[in-house]
Design a protein around this motif. Sequence first.
Motif, mmCIF file in Angstrom:
data_model
loop_
_atom_site.group_PDB
_atom_site.id
_atom_site.type_symbol
_atom_site.label_atom_id
_atom_site.label_comp_id
_atom_site.label_asym_id
_atom_site.label_seq_id
_atom_site.Cartn_x
_atom_site.Cartn_y
_atom_site.Cartn_z
ATOM 1 N N ASN A 75 45.499 51.013 32.258
ATOM 2 C CA ASN A 75 44.969 50.387 31.047
ATOM 3 C C ASN A 75 43.800 49.506 31.458
ATOM 4 O O ASN A 75 43.592 49.256 32.647
ATOM 5 N N LEU A 76 43.028 49.073 30.494
ATOM 6 C CA LEU A 76 41.806 48.327 30.787
ATOM 7 C C LEU A 76 41.909 46.927 30.200
ATOM 8 O O LEU A 76 42.210 46.766 29.013
ATOM 9 N N GLN A 77 41.642 45.915 31.034
ATOM 10 C CA GLN A 77 41.735 44.522 30.617
ATOM 11 C C GLN A 77 40.410 43.804 30.857
ATOM 12 O O GLN A 77 39.586 44.253 31.656
ATOM 13 N N HIS A 78 40.248 42.678 30.156
ATOM 14 C CA HIS A 78 38.991 41.919 30.234
ATOM 15 C C HIS A 78 39.288 40.422 30.286
ATOM 16 O O HIS A 78 39.133 39.727 29.281
ATOM 17 N N TYR A 79 39.717 39.952 31.437
ATOM 18 C CA TYR A 79 39.984 38.531 31.607
ATOM 19 C C TYR A 79 38.765 37.789 32.170
ATOM 20 O O TYR A 79 38.846 36.609 32.473
ATOM 21 N N ASN A 80 37.680 38.496 32.327
ATOM 22 C CA ASN A 80 36.419 37.879 32.690
ATOM 23 C C ASN A 80 35.833 37.235 31.427
ATOM 24 O O ASN A 80 36.077 37.738 30.330
ATOM 25 N N PRO A 81 35.104 36.145 31.504
ATOM 26 C CA PRO A 81 34.698 35.427 32.716
ATOM 27 C C PRO A 81 35.706 34.390 33.208
ATOM 28 O O PRO A 81 35.436 33.671 34.181
ATOM 29 N N LEU A 82 36.875 34.319 32.563
ATOM 30 C CA LEU A 82 37.860 33.303 32.905
ATOM 31 C C LEU A 82 38.221 33.318 34.388
ATOM 32 O O LEU A 82 38.401 32.263 35.006
ATOM 33 N N ILE A 83 38.295 34.512 34.973
ATOM 34 C CA ILE A 83 38.780 34.644 36.351
ATOM 35 C C ILE A 83 37.658 34.874 37.360
ATOM 36 O O ILE A 83 37.928 35.000 38.559
ATOM 37 N N ASP A 84 36.426 34.926 36.896
ATOM 38 C CA ASP A 84 35.317 35.364 37.760
ATOM 39 C C ASP A 84 35.215 34.571 39.059
ATOM 40 O O ASP A 84 35.126 35.141 40.154
ATOM 41 N N GLU A 85 35.192 33.264 38.935
ATOM 42 C CA GLU A 85 34.966 32.427 40.120
ATOM 43 C C GLU A 85 36.048 32.640 41.169
ATOM 44 O O GLU A 85 35.751 32.810 42.362
ATOM 45 N N LYS A 86 37.298 32.649 40.729
ATOM 46 C CA LYS A 86 38.416 32.811 41.677
ATOM 47 C C LYS A 86 38.425 34.217 42.292
ATOM 48 O O LYS A 86 38.739 34.376 43.477
ATOM 49 N N ILE A 87 38.089 35.224 41.513
ATOM 50 C CA ILE A 87 38.045 36.594 42.032
ATOM 51 C C ILE A 87 36.939 36.723 43.076
ATOM 52 O O ILE A 87 37.144 37.298 44.157
ATOM 53 N N HIS A 88 35.769 36.191 42.787
ATOM 54 C CA HIS A 88 34.669 36.237 43.754
ATOM 55 C C HIS A 88 35.040 35.512 45.043
ATOM 56 O O HIS A 88 34.749 35.989 46.145
ATOM 57 N N GLU A 89 35.687 34.392 44.889
ATOM 58 C CA GLU A 89 36.091 33.597 46.058
ATOM 59 C C GLU A 89 37.143 34.332 46.880
ATOM 60 O O GLU A 89 37.026 34.424 48.116
ATOM 61 N N TYR A 90 38.154 34.883 46.223
ATOM 62 C CA TYR A 90 39.248 35.543 46.932
ATOM 63 C C TYR A 90 38.764 36.771 47.700
ATOM 64 O O TYR A 90 39.148 36.984 48.857
ATOM 65 N N PHE A 91 37.917 37.585 47.080
ATOM 66 C CA PHE A 91 37.440 38.802 47.727
ATOM 67 C C PHE A 91 36.120 38.598 48.473
ATOM 68 O O PHE A 91 35.576 39.557 49.034
ATOM 69 N N ASN A 92 35.598 37.381 48.447
ATOM 70 C CA ASN A 92 34.341 37.052 49.145
ATOM 71 C C ASN A 92 33.214 37.996 48.696
ATOM 72 O O ASN A 92 32.553 38.637 49.507
ATOM 73 N N LEU A 93 33.002 38.051 47.380
ATOM 74 C CA LEU A 93 32.024 38.964 46.792
ATOM 75 C C LEU A 93 30.724 38.235 46.476
ATOM 76 O O LEU A 93 30.728 37.044 46.179
#
Length: 197
Positions: free
Chosen positions: A144-162
């Motif tokens: 399924n497809l979800q859209h929790y961005n931009p709420l999670i953007d900063e933490k996702i970038h930090e966790y995966f070092n993107l």
Amino acid sequence: MEFIEAIKNRRSIYAINKDMPVSDDRVEHVVKELVLNVPSAFNSQTARVVVAFGNYHQEIWDIVKEELHKQVPEDKWEGTDNKVAGFAAGHGTILYFEDMDKVSELQESFPLYANNFPIWSNQSSGMLQFAIWTALEELGIGANLQHYNPLIDEKIHEYFNLPKSWKLLSQMPFGGVGALADEKEFDPIEDRLFFYR
């Protein structure tokens, strides 16, 4: 006709689990082929994709839960918590990004079309998401497809070092199919499709 059948069979499957019908290597191969071959305007290839298994998959949904907990009132939390737990119950998650630095470069190189490149970028991402989703269905995998961005953007970038230039567009949890989707309802095709001969 097999292509059309695959499209018809692609549905939002929310009851996903860790019982995969194929190996992770097979999933990786299919995603790689589609990232390479789904079209993009000017062959811009702006899509960036992260496929997360195991603890990486779990961490995505821990981040979602943590960020949502800051926003959702306590009396509404149980439903939200259950929904996110359903995504975490899957086997993996695909994160879809667009490289906005590359989009900006295209805008500078082709100023006549500058306003269109962000639109074309989103269109290309939509095609990629749809192609991967349909391919997963063909493998017997629910998604399924979800859209929790931009709420999670900063933490996702930090966790995966993107790179910060990667704009997160959507999250696709996937896994074994625990239950099929309900029957799909359609608006009258006569209101949506017109032929002129």
